[in-house]
Design a protein around this motif. Structure first.
Motif, short mmCIF file in Angstrom:
data_model
loop_
_atom_site.label_atom_id
_atom_site.label_comp_id
_atom_site.label_asym_id
_atom_site.label_seq_id
_atom_site.Cartn_x
_atom_site.Cartn_y
_atom_site.Cartn_z
N GLY A 67 66.36 -41.58 -72.39
CA GLY A 67 67.16 -41.09 -71.63
C GLY A 67 68.24 -39.96 -71.92
O GLY A 67 69.06 -39.37 -71.42
N HIS A 68 67.94 -39.51 -73.15
CA HIS A 68 68.59 -38.39 -74.03
C HIS A 68 67.49 -37.54 -74.72
O HIS A 68 67.00 -37.95 -75.47
N ILE A 69 67.57 -36.48 -73.94
CA ILE A 69 66.57 -35.48 -74.30
C ILE A 69 67.32 -34.01 -74.62
O ILE A 69 68.10 -33.61 -74.01
N THR A 70 66.82 -33.43 -75.94
CA THR A 70 67.30 -32.24 -76.36
C THR A 70 66.41 -31.56 -76.80
O THR A 70 65.46 -31.89 -77.51
N ILE A 71 65.94 -30.31 -75.87
CA ILE A 71 64.71 -29.57 -76.22
C ILE A 71 65.01 -28.10 -76.92
O ILE A 71 66.14 -27.43 -76.19
N GLN A 72 64.71 -27.87 -78.10
CA GLN A 72 64.97 -26.30 -78.26
C GLN A 72 63.92 -25.56 -78.48
O GLN A 72 62.70 -25.96 -78.85
N PRO A 73 63.41 -24.44 -77.61
CA PRO A 73 62.32 -23.85 -77.44
C PRO A 73 62.44 -22.50 -78.39
O PRO A 73 63.23 -21.95 -78.62
N SER A 74 61.11 -22.03 -78.46
CA SER A 74 60.88 -20.69 -78.90
C SER A 74 59.92 -20.15 -78.37
O SER A 74 58.82 -20.68 -78.09
N MET A 75 60.12 -18.84 -78.15
CA MET A 75 59.30 -18.20 -77.12
C MET A 75 58.14 -17.32 -78.05
O MET A 75 58.16 -16.83 -79.07
N LEU A 102 59.78 -32.24 -68.19
CA LEU A 102 59.75 -33.05 -69.15
C LEU A 102 60.57 -34.24 -69.48
O LEU A 102 60.01 -35.41 -69.87
N SER A 103 61.86 -33.58 -69.12
CA SER A 103 62.98 -34.97 -69.10
C SER A 103 62.70 -36.06 -68.21
O SER A 103 62.65 -37.36 -68.62
N LYS A 104 62.26 -35.62 -66.94
CA LYS A 104 61.80 -36.71 -65.97
C LYS A 104 60.61 -37.45 -66.66
O LYS A 104 60.70 -38.75 -66.43
N LEU A 146 61.45 -39.79 -69.42
CA LEU A 146 62.51 -41.01 -68.97
C LEU A 146 61.55 -42.11 -68.16
O LEU A 146 61.76 -43.30 -68.43
N GLU A 147 60.78 -41.70 -67.28
CA GLU A 147 59.89 -42.43 -66.68
C GLU A 147 58.76 -43.01 -67.53
O GLU A 147 58.52 -44.28 -67.00
N HIS A 148 58.22 -42.52 -68.28
CA HIS A 148 57.18 -43.14 -69.00
C HIS A 148 57.64 -43.82 -70.17
O HIS A 148 57.05 -44.91 -70.96
N PHE A 149 58.67 -43.45 -71.04
CA PHE A 149 59.17 -43.79 -72.18
C PHE A 149 60.49 -44.37 -72.46
O PHE A 149 60.99 -44.71 -73.31
#
Length: 313
Positions: free
Chosen positions: A299-307, A288-290, A293-296
């Protein structure tokens, strides 16, 4: 994961051909910008003093309007210069993204000064339409030519060497271009008045110049306000579509994309995911980070997941 937590604006791999800084880092670009701003600030300040004195002596409103533009240029260049110094020198642990947003504040103030200057000139021009005065045309033309040469030199320096992708430098460059055009208008107007003795042409030129300045300033004002209000610099729907293409992502519960300064986009997202373990999440995070970065250029991505549990369990 650290590569997706950039606290600096992104360095583009290439720029338009007319930019001479296409392989420089942001540190190098800001050093060049600082030198250009210092030269332009000194030259513009000195020319502003000359124009102010002779606009009073010649009674030229167009020349006075050009002087006010130069004053706003001096103010703008000074603020832009200070912004670069602050980014390079000032450190504050509470300011987690440094002083980069100062560039946007400077652009906002610069645009506001242009708007106020233009409104003042419009007011003076309307008054002069009803109460025209005799103008010392020769003095008006000579001083305007000097102003044109100074503005042309400064604008050329910025066009050739400055990082015009940066909203701070772009605001300073727009000041230079508006003043360059203003000087040209005064020169042409002075020549016409010299041969026709129609003095209200000076007032009409001042009105035209002010309206053009307003258009440029409002555009810059809108951009800086959008950044200060943390409006997303990219299409949110497109970002959502990219994230949801991954089969592990079930739902996006929260998504924010903001612009700290030019080429410095930050994204935070809360997503519901269907994965087996932490290793799978790390793979998803990197993918997702890659892609972001490439499409938009984020450069600074923080992801909070919930299962979420798999349906067959």
């Amino acid at each position: 994961m650290q590569k997706y937590l950039s606290h600096q604006p992104l360095v583009k791999k290439c720029h338009h051909e007319h930019h001479s800084h296409e392989h420089h880092s942001h540190h190098d670009a800001r050093s060049i910008d600082k030198k250009i701003l210092r030269i332009s600030l000194i030259m513009t300040f000195l020319m502003m003093l000359v124009q102010f004195v002779y606009s009073i002596l010649s009674n030229s409103l167009a020349l006075l309007s050009d002087t006010l533009h130069m004053f706003s240029d001096v103010f703008a260049l000074g603020l832009s210069f200070f912004a670069i110094i602050a980014i390079e020198k000032f450190k504050d642990k509470q300011k987690t993204f440094g002083y980069f947003r100062l560039e946007i504040l400077v652009a906002f103030v610069n645009a506001l000064t242009i708007v106020l200057s233009a409104i003042f000139i419009i007011y003076e021009a309307i008054e002069k339409l009803f109460n025209p005065i005799v103008i010392d045309v020769k003095t008006m033309i000579v001083v305007a030519i000097l102003g044109f040469l100074v503005n042309a030199f400064n604008a050329f320096l910025m066009f050739r060497g400055a990082n015009l992708d940066n909203v701070n430098m772009k605001s300073a460059f727009l000041h230079m271009m508006s003043d360059l055009f203003g000087s040209l208008v005064v020169i042409v107007g002075g020549i016409v008045i010299y041969f026709t003795n129609i003095y209200y042409i000076d007032t009409i030129l001042a009105l035209i110049l002010s309206l053009l300045l307003l258009r440029w300033a409002i555009k810059l004002l809108r951009k800086s306000i959008n950044i200060l209000l943390e409006t997303s610099p990219v299409d949110i729907k497109s970002v959502e579509e990219l994230i949801l293409k991954h089969r592990q992502v079930c739902k996006i519960t929260d998504l924010h994309v903001v612009e700290i300064t030019n080429e410095m986009f930050v994204a935070t997202l809360h997503i519901e995911i269907n994965i087996e373990n932490l290793v799978e999440f790390e793979i998803l995070y990197k993918e997702l980070s890659k892609e972001l970065l490439e499409h938009f250029n984020i450069g600074h991505i923080t992801i909070q997941p919930s299962m979420v549990k798999k349906e067959n369990q």
